[in-house]
Design an enzyme around this catalytic site. Structure first.
Site, PDB file in Angstrom:
ATOM      1  N   ARG A  77       0.317   0.224   1.789  1.00  0.00           N
ATOM      2  CA  ARG A  77       1.258   0.162   0.487  1.00  0.00           C
ATOM      3  C   ARG A  77       2.264   1.193   0.775  1.00  0.00           C
ATOM      4  O   ARG A  77       3.214   1.000  -0.216  1.00  0.00           O
ATOM      5  CB  ARG A  77       0.355   0.528  -0.640  1.00  0.00           C
ATOM      6  CG  ARG A  77      -0.507  -0.649  -0.905  1.00  0.00           C
ATOM      7  CD  ARG A  77      -1.477  -0.107  -2.048  1.00  0.00           C
ATOM      8  NE  ARG A  77      -2.376   0.827  -1.721  1.00  0.00           N
ATOM      9  CZ  ARG A  77      -3.774   1.091  -2.337  1.00  0.00           C
ATOM     10  NH1 ARG A  77      -3.595   0.445  -3.581  1.00  0.00           N
ATOM     11  NH2 ARG A  77      -4.378   1.908  -2.067  1.00  0.00           N
ATOM     12  N   MET A  78       2.277   2.030   1.540  1.00  0.00           N
ATOM     13  CA  MET A  78       3.292   3.117   1.642  1.00  0.00           C
ATOM     14  C   MET A  78       4.703   2.358   2.688  1.00  0.00           C
ATOM     15  O   MET A  78       5.554   2.981   2.379  1.00  0.00           O
ATOM     16  CB  MET A  78       2.894   4.453   2.211  1.00  0.00           C
ATOM     17  CG  MET A  78       1.964   4.997   1.343  1.00  0.00           C
ATOM     18  SD  MET A  78       1.737   6.607   1.697  1.00  0.00           S
ATOM     19  CE  MET A  78       3.375   7.486   1.524  1.00  0.00           C
TER      20      MET A  78
END
Length: 188
Positions: free
Chosen positions: A48-49
């Site tokens: 998700r980063m």
């Protein structure tokens, strides 16, 4: 076999840090009366980063998230630290060695969840013969007093201690449901 006793601490979350309310804060971090083994979970991919760098290596206030977590565990009285990584995370293992030459790393060969990650550290847990505190490598705002309070609750006859919090937006978090008889279950 005695029935499991669950102790839960409720942490209040504000914009800058996580605190355990003083009513439940009985730990004196300076005394370290009961040493423990810290198992730090750092094998996540951090997708998700949207970064090629592992999430735990991203810096906050000049240190990686992982370095913050490892230092907090040491400050809380960890006798040993074991960091769980994935096979592709040579950079995380090198970082752990640079941060704490006494820390050990183990590899979680398949990503099958939190319990499986802890299982990757089973031989280290058995060898340590200490109470075990499992912490996430991407939680740099957790304070040593919180970890110490959890360890002290283990020393006072709790079988399992869970630290939970209320989030303004709980999207993406698991839920911890507690009943009035001091038992709980995780509901995802």
């Amino acid at each position: 076999m005695r029935p499991a006793k669950l102790t839960a601490f409720h942490a209040d979350v504000n914009a800058s840090r996580i605190e355990v309310p003083s009513a439940t804060m009985t730990a004196d971090v300076s005394r370290h009366s009961s040493p423990f083994l810290a198992v730090v979970l750092a094998a996540g991919q951090g997708t998700r980063m949207r970064s090629a760098m592992p999430k735990v290596l991203h810096e906050i206030a000049g240190r990686s998230m992982l370095a913050h977590v490892m230092a907090t565990a040491r400050d809380a009285g960890a006798a040993r630290t074991v960091v769980v990584t994935s096979p592709q995370q040579d950079d995380v293992r090198q970082h752990v060695a640079a941060e704490d030459h006494d820390a050990t790393t183990v590899i979680q060969h398949e990503q099958r969840g939190t319990a499986h990650a802890v299982l990757a550290a089973a031989s280290e847990i058995e060898a340590a013969d200490l109470p075990v505190l499992v912490v996430y490598g991407d939680t740099p705002l957790v304070q040593s007093q919180t970890l110490r309070a959890a360890v002290d609750a283990l020393a006072e006859d709790a079988s399992v201690v869970v630290v939970g919090f209320d989030a303004a937006d709980p999207t993406g978090y698991g839920r911890l449901l507690l009943s009035s008889d001091d038992t709980g279950r995780n509901a995802d």
